[in-house]
Design a protein around this motif. Structure first.
Motif, PDB file in Angstrom:
ATOM      1  N   ILE A 173     -10.712  -7.094 -13.534  1.00  0.00           N
ATOM      2  CA  ILE A 173     -11.359  -6.159 -12.605  1.00  0.00           C
ATOM      3  C   ILE A 173     -10.938  -6.408 -11.166  1.00  0.00           C
ATOM      4  O   ILE A 173     -10.393  -5.519 -10.497  1.00  0.00           O
ATOM      5  N   LEU A 174     -11.173  -7.604 -10.671  1.00  0.00           N
ATOM      6  CA  LEU A 174     -10.945  -7.865  -9.247  1.00  0.00           C
ATOM      7  C   LEU A 174      -9.487  -7.653  -8.813  1.00  0.00           C
ATOM      8  O   LEU A 174      -9.256  -7.084  -7.734  1.00  0.00           O
ATOM      9  N   PRO A 175      -8.488  -8.058  -9.619  1.00  0.00           N
ATOM     10  CA  PRO A 175      -7.108  -7.821  -9.178  1.00  0.00           C
ATOM     11  C   PRO A 175      -6.767  -6.335  -9.017  1.00  0.00           C
ATOM     12  O   PRO A 175      -5.823  -5.991  -8.289  1.00  0.00           O
ATOM     13  N   ARG A 176      -7.515  -5.463  -9.685  1.00  0.00           N
ATOM     14  CA  ARG A 176      -7.240  -4.024  -9.607  1.00  0.00           C
ATOM     15  C   ARG A 176      -8.085  -3.325  -8.536  1.00  0.00           C
ATOM     16  O   ARG A 176      -7.849  -2.146  -8.256  1.00  0.00           O
ATOM     17  N   PHE A 177      -9.022  -4.043  -7.961  1.00  0.00           N
ATOM     18  CA  PHE A 177      -9.872  -3.434  -6.944  1.00  0.00           C
ATOM     19  C   PHE A 177      -9.058  -3.136  -5.686  1.00  0.00           C
ATOM     20  O   PHE A 177      -8.406  -4.004  -5.130  1.00  0.00           O
ATOM     21  N   ARG A 178      -9.095  -1.876  -5.263  1.00  0.00           N
ATOM     22  CA  ARG A 178      -8.314  -1.350  -4.133  1.00  0.00           C
ATOM     23  C   ARG A 178      -6.815  -1.429  -4.382  1.00  0.00           C
ATOM     24  O   ARG A 178      -6.014  -1.347  -3.446  1.00  0.00           O
TER      25      ARG A 178
END
Length: 275
Positions: free
Chosen positions: A23-28
């Motif tokens: 999730i976090l690596p794909r955020f923004r």
């Protein structure tokens, strides 16, 4: 015991790892091809939703091979899994990215929610914030806790009852039809301050930690509410459907309100939801 403390630790680790890896690596960092509409322009699914759910599902199936897994995205392929929650010996309801619209827009108001259901009763829940790394956890009969990424933990409790004019909260009206939509939006002006986060994970977080007095929803999919309702109840709050009946695993109709106590619930039902 059908679900032990060690199992709960495994669940928390699984959710945190899925958030950190998928999730976090794909955020923004999403591009147009990573985002798809489901039912409308505000009902989205992204690559992060799909991959995080797959990762959590795989980890749970490996540890609990006979458990029922009810993932928001997998539900599209088999809708029979939701009513099966009512009688499964052990089940997990997963919302990999709750608040996908916010996530896709680059707004850091989203979370991962997992509820553990045993024989028709929610017994444990995890609400994880991938951006901050914090987690709200609850086990039936053991209270609700905010666990910080650095390891600190503190018990949470709901807000004290207050007059409606002093209350803060949110009623999620985006999926409501008229005339309910306009009536409830108008009635929210009776509260001190009303919000619209489009994210059950954060709404339950706010109500469970006493920052808001109330939240309400008309759409009752299990991955949006089972984890949050248990956390709210274990923090001392009162939750029921619009008709006053308890909210149970497997139910998807009827609307729901969470408030500090039953008297506050009655006031929100009467003054904001109305008839």
């Amino acid at each position: 015991m059908i679900f032990s403390d060690a199992d709960f630790d495994h669940l928390m680790t699984t959710v945190a790892e899925a958030a950190a890896q998928e999730i976090l690596p794909r955020f923004r960092n999403l591009v147009a091809g990573d985002i798809s509409e489901k039912t409308s322009a505000i009902d989205l699914v992204t690559e992060a939703d799909l991959l995080a759910e797959q990762r959590i599902t795989a980890a749970l199936k490996a540890r609990f091979p006979s458990a029922l897994i009810v993932g928001e995205e997998a539900y599209e392929a088999d809708k029979s899994v939701v009513p099966a929650l009512a009688h499964a010996e052990l089940a997990f309801a997963i919302d990999p990215v709750d608040g996908t619209f916010n996530f896709a827009a680059g707004l850091p108001v989203f979370g991962t929610m997992v509820a553990v259901v045993a024989n028709g009763e929610t017994i444990a829940s995890v609400i994880h914030d991938p951006v901050l790394g914090d987690t709200v956890t609850a086990m039936k009969g053991s209270g609700t806790f905010l666990r910080r990424q650095a390891g600190q933990a503190r018990r949470l409790s709901v807000a004290a009852p207050a007059p409606l004019s002093a209350m803060t909260g949110a009623i999620s009206w985006a999926h409501m039809d008229e005339p309910d939509r306009s009536r409830i939006c108008s009635n929210l002006s009776k509260a001190r301050m009303a919000f619209a986060l489009n994210c059950s994970a954060y709404e339950y977080w706010m109500a469970t930690s006493g920052k808001w007095h109330f939240i309400g929803h008309s759409k009752l999919m299990p991955w949006d509410h089972l984890a949050g309702v248990l956390a709210h109840q274990e923090a001392g709050g009162y939750t029921a459907k619009f008709d006053g009946s308890p909210y149970k695993p497997g139910e998807t109709e009827g609307g729901i309100i969470s408030a500090p106590d039953e008297e506050s619930w009655q006031m929100i039902r009467r003054e904001i939801i109305g008839a």
